[in-house]
Design a protein around this motif. Sequence first.
Motif, PDB file in Angstrom:
ATOM      1  N   ALA A 253       3.440  22.153 -72.610  1.00  0.00           N
ATOM      2  CA  ALA A 253       2.295  21.922 -71.714  1.00  0.00           C
ATOM      3  C   ALA A 253       2.525  22.595 -70.351  1.00  0.00           C
ATOM      4  O   ALA A 253       1.622  23.228 -69.798  1.00  0.00           O
ATOM      5  N   LEU A 254       3.732  22.451 -69.815  1.00  0.00           N
ATOM      6  CA  LEU A 254       4.029  23.069 -68.521  1.00  0.00           C
ATOM      7  C   LEU A 254       3.963  24.595 -68.601  1.00  0.00           C
ATOM      8  O   LEU A 254       3.463  25.253 -67.681  1.00  0.00           O
ATOM      9  N   LEU A 255       4.453  25.160 -69.682  1.00  0.00           N
ATOM     10  CA  LEU A 255       4.392  26.610 -69.835  1.00  0.00           C
ATOM     11  C   LEU A 255       2.951  27.099 -69.973  1.00  0.00           C
ATOM     12  O   LEU A 255       2.598  28.166 -69.459  1.00  0.00           O
ATOM     13  N   LEU A 256       2.112  26.314 -70.655  1.00  0.00           N
ATOM     14  CA  LEU A 256       0.702  26.682 -70.775  1.00  0.00           C
ATOM     15  C   LEU A 256       0.008  26.660 -69.413  1.00  0.00           C
ATOM     16  O   LEU A 256      -0.744  27.583 -69.060  1.00  0.00           O
ATOM     17  N   VAL A 257       0.289  25.617 -68.622  1.00  0.00           N
ATOM     18  CA  VAL A 257      -0.281  25.537 -67.275  1.00  0.00           C
ATOM     19  C   VAL A 257       0.254  26.680 -66.411  1.00  0.00           C
ATOM     20  O   VAL A 257      -0.478  27.268 -65.600  1.00  0.00           O
ATOM     21  N   PHE A 258       1.530  27.015 -66.580  1.00  0.00           N
ATOM     22  CA  PHE A 258       2.128  28.124 -65.828  1.00  0.00           C
ATOM     23  C   PHE A 258       1.411  29.435 -66.128  1.00  0.00           C
ATOM     24  O   PHE A 258       1.099  30.212 -65.208  1.00  0.00           O
ATOM     25  N   VAL A 259       1.132  29.705 -67.404  1.00  0.00           N
ATOM     26  CA  VAL A 259       0.445  30.942 -67.785  1.00  0.00           C
ATOM     27  C   VAL A 259      -0.954  30.984 -67.159  1.00  0.00           C
ATOM     28  O   VAL A 259      -1.375  32.009 -66.602  1.00  0.00           O
ATOM     29  N   ARG A 260      -1.694  29.870 -67.231  1.00  0.00           N
ATOM     30  CA  ARG A 260      -3.041  29.832 -66.653  1.00  0.00           C
ATOM     31  C   ARG A 260      -2.989  30.022 -65.137  1.00  0.00           C
ATOM     32  O   ARG A 260      -3.843  30.686 -64.550  1.00  0.00           O
ATOM     33  N   ARG A 261      -1.963  29.449 -64.510  1.00  0.00           N
ATOM     34  CA  ARG A 261      -1.820  29.589 -63.063  1.00  0.00           C
ATOM     35  C   ARG A 261      -1.564  31.045 -62.679  1.00  0.00           C
ATOM     36  O   ARG A 261      -2.144  31.555 -61.714  1.00  0.00           O
ATOM     37  N   GLN A 262      -0.706  31.721 -63.451  1.00  0.00           N
ATOM     38  CA  GLN A 262      -0.392  33.115 -63.137  1.00  0.00           C
ATOM     39  C   GLN A 262      -1.608  34.014 -63.308  1.00  0.00           C
ATOM     40  O   GLN A 262      -1.754  35.002 -62.581  1.00  0.00           O
ATOM     41  N   ARG A 263      -2.460  33.710 -64.257  1.00  0.00           N
ATOM     42  CA  ARG A 263      -3.668  34.508 -64.465  1.00  0.00           C
ATOM     43  C   ARG A 263      -4.653  34.368 -63.325  1.00  0.00           C
ATOM     44  O   ARG A 263      -5.415  35.295 -63.038  1.00  0.00           O
ATOM     45  N   ARG A 264      -4.662  33.228 -62.650  1.00  0.00           N
ATOM     46  CA  ARG A 264      -5.627  32.997 -61.569  1.00  0.00           C
ATOM     47  C   ARG A 264      -5.154  33.527 -60.226  1.00  0.00           C
ATOM     48  O   ARG A 264      -5.965  33.792 -59.346  1.00  0.00           O
ATOM     49  N   ARG A 265      -3.841  33.646 -60.045  1.00  0.00           N
ATOM     50  CA  ARG A 265      -3.323  34.014 -58.726  1.00  0.00           C
ATOM     51  C   ARG A 265      -3.478  35.513 -58.459  1.00  0.00           C
ATOM     52  O   ARG A 265      -3.246  36.342 -59.341  1.00  0.00           O
ATOM     53  N   PRO A 266      -3.849  35.875 -57.226  1.00  0.00           N
ATOM     54  CA  PRO A 266      -3.979  37.310 -56.907  1.00  0.00           C
ATOM     55  C   PRO A 266      -2.620  38.024 -56.898  1.00  0.00           C
ATOM     56  O   PRO A 266      -2.551  39.216 -57.155  1.00  0.00           O
ATOM     57  N   HIS A 267      -1.541  37.290 -56.561  1.00  0.00           N
ATOM     58  CA  HIS A 267      -0.190  37.853 -56.572  1.00  0.00           C
ATOM     59  C   HIS A 267       0.695  36.943 -57.427  1.00  0.00           C
ATOM     60  O   HIS A 267       1.412  36.089 -56.906  1.00  0.00           O
ATOM     61  N   PRO A 268       0.647  37.112 -58.741  1.00  0.00           N
ATOM     62  CA  PRO A 268       1.355  36.187 -59.628  1.00  0.00           C
ATOM     63  C   PRO A 268       2.872  36.351 -59.560  1.00  0.00           C
ATOM     64  O   PRO A 268       3.393  37.405 -59.183  1.00  0.00           O
ATOM     65  N   LEU A 269       3.553  35.275 -59.934  1.00  0.00           N
ATOM     66  CA  LEU A 269       5.008  35.312 -60.016  1.00  0.00           C
ATOM     67  C   LEU A 269       5.448  36.301 -61.092  1.00  0.00           C
ATOM     68  O   LEU A 269       6.346  37.122 -60.888  1.00  0.00           O
ATOM     69  N   VAL A 270       4.818  36.223 -62.263  1.00  0.00           N
ATOM     70  CA  VAL A 270       5.048  37.157 -63.362  1.00  0.00           C
ATOM     71  C   VAL A 270       3.713  37.811 -63.690  1.00  0.00           C
ATOM     72  O   VAL A 270       2.738  37.113 -63.975  1.00  0.00           O
ATOM     73  N   ASP A 271       3.684  39.130 -63.627  1.00  0.00           N
ATOM     74  CA  ASP A 271       2.448  39.850 -63.911  1.00  0.00           C
ATOM     75  C   ASP A 271       2.239  39.883 -65.430  1.00  0.00           C
ATOM     76  O   ASP A 271       2.850  40.682 -66.145  1.00  0.00           O
ATOM     77  N   LEU A 272       1.383  38.987 -65.915  1.00  0.00           N
ATOM     78  CA  LEU A 272       1.158  38.885 -67.359  1.00  0.00           C
ATOM     79  C   LEU A 272       0.418  40.091 -67.915  1.00  0.00           C
ATOM     80  O   LEU A 272       0.312  40.234 -69.138  1.00  0.00           O
ATOM     81  N   ARG A 273      -0.085  40.963 -67.028  1.00  0.00           N
ATOM     82  CA  ARG A 273      -0.732  42.179 -67.524  1.00  0.00           C
ATOM     83  C   ARG A 273       0.262  43.097 -68.233  1.00  0.00           C
ATOM     84  O   ARG A 273      -0.141  43.978 -68.989  1.00  0.00           O
ATOM     85  N   MET A 274       1.559  42.891 -67.982  1.00  0.00           N
ATOM     86  CA  MET A 274       2.565  43.678 -68.699  1.00  0.00           C
ATOM     87  C   MET A 274       2.444  43.477 -70.210  1.00  0.00           C
ATOM     88  O   MET A 274       2.729  44.376 -70.997  1.00  0.00           O
ATOM     89  N   PHE A 275       2.021  42.266 -70.614  1.00  0.00           N
ATOM     90  CA  PHE A 275       1.910  41.978 -72.043  1.00  0.00           C
ATOM     91  C   PHE A 275       0.718  42.702 -72.679  1.00  0.00           C
ATOM     92  O   PHE A 275       0.616  42.738 -73.898  1.00  0.00           O
ATOM     93  N   ARG A 276      -0.187  43.267 -71.847  1.00  0.00           N
ATOM     94  CA  ARG A 276      -1.275  44.061 -72.405  1.00  0.00           C
ATOM     95  C   ARG A 276      -0.787  45.418 -72.896  1.00  0.00           C
ATOM     96  O   ARG A 276      -1.471  46.075 -73.664  1.00  0.00           O
TER      97      ARG A 276
END
Length: 541
Positions: A253-276
């Motif tokens: 659950a915490l990891l799921l919330v973490f992923v959603r949080r990173q997607r919303r932030r303008p300067h994320p901790l981990v840029d999930l766009r790398m996974f694209r």
Amino acid sequence: MSGTTTAAVRPRRRTAGAGANRWVVLVVLCVSLLLVALDATVLHVAVPAVTEDLRPGAVELLWIVDVYPLVCASLLILFGTLGDRVGRRRILLLGYSLFGVASAVAAFAPTAEALILARALLGVGGAMIMPATLSILRQVFPDRRERALAIGIWSAVAAVGAAVGPLLGGFLLEHFWWGAVFLVNIPLMLVSLPVGRILLPESRGDGRGPWDVTGALMAAAGLFGAVLGVKRVGGGEAVLSPFTLLPLLGGAALLLVFVRRQRRRPHPLVDLRMFRRPAFSTSVGCIVLAMLALVGLELIAAQYLQLVLGLSPLETGLRLLPLTVAAMGAGLAGARMLRRFGPRRMVCLGFCLTAAAVLTLTAMGATDDTALLLAGFVLLGFGLETTLFGAYESMLSEAPSEQAGGAAAIGETSYQLGAGIGIALLGSVMNAAYAPGLRSVPGVPRHASAAAGHSLGEAYEIAGRLGGSAGAALRRAARDSFVHGLHVTLLVSAGLLLLGAVMALRLPRTMQCGEEQAAAEVGLPAPREAERAAAKPRVSA
């Protein structure tokens, strides 16, 4: 167009690492990695001596062994991304200091609780060191050809550390007390600190926006719960047990919330766009799948060598040594193989070789076959390291340089998660195939048969207490059931490896180097492609 491309690429060659002797830097980074790899395995042979001296309970002993990899895996993303912000060398040197202090505390720990705390601090130091070494390596080797060679040497050192750990621990225990397995870290850290401060270049990301402290803590807590739950399942605990289910669900659950949080932030901790990027996401998936298929299998193989073939721990280590030597060879040859075959064929070939090794080992029986084991382990080590080398190199090369710490942390976290899930999955397959053969053994009471179905070691203990023909029958049935379970587990592992070979087909066909890679990053055609396009005859209207 060719001239434009070259001009766009040329400045990129003057980036990180220019002015530092990058090969000396690589030596310093490899020493760091060697310490972390050693500490992950050196304690295994010291467990009996620790048990005799500190008298830990069963739960305390489990935490003494598991708290180091658990804490290390949980904090990789936190310290990997923090290094991108405040400086990777700074985090690495802090990790050196903490590792040295924690080693001294562990060596002289008066109680089991103190040793658990010291091992947890070692895990924190390891989490600082591991992603920092890879991300600094990414910076000081901007040319992909040289970086591939550096990663090959880096991975060969990791294989050496994992293999030397038990051997070094055994040597120290023969001459000193169990705390000596930790003291060996201190002189190396005392040398690494000043040398690292002088020689290692400082590097960091672009630093845009504030560091997401809440997200970092959320990722750490989520990974801690997920890895803890997976480790408990791998240790034989029931999945529906509250002490297993709650960490698993809470961590997920915490990891799921973490992923959603990173997607919303303008300067994320981990840029999930790398996974694209298909190469990045596929490389991470290949690392997970390779470790998932093989780590649990390695533990089962060690049990086979000791309990079925009757080898001593030292003989078992020597039998597994060819696997490490082959892995070292694959790491050192990896750069040349990558240039010749490209990421796609190299990783796919590694998976296929490893699957072939696993299928070869299905010929193992109740009697020793030295030649078969030697061939299987050599092929296994070479194939596994080929897979991991190609996947790690592709993942690091696909990640932007400013996200090097986060990318390295993702790679190491996927390695740890794959290993934990593999132990749980293949352990469950092994138990499901082993237990039915002991449900009804002639002359053996039903309750004894049921208890013997828990593990081969427990079956041998019960057989020894029974004695006579019943004990001999139980021992023989348990050994045959274990060999059958090993064969089933090997087939499942081979299936996972072949699935990885199919997954690897999404990796790039060729290795883009130098100007070609930089041109791709800025959206320009590669120089060779531009030259070919310019050379084509044009048809006038």
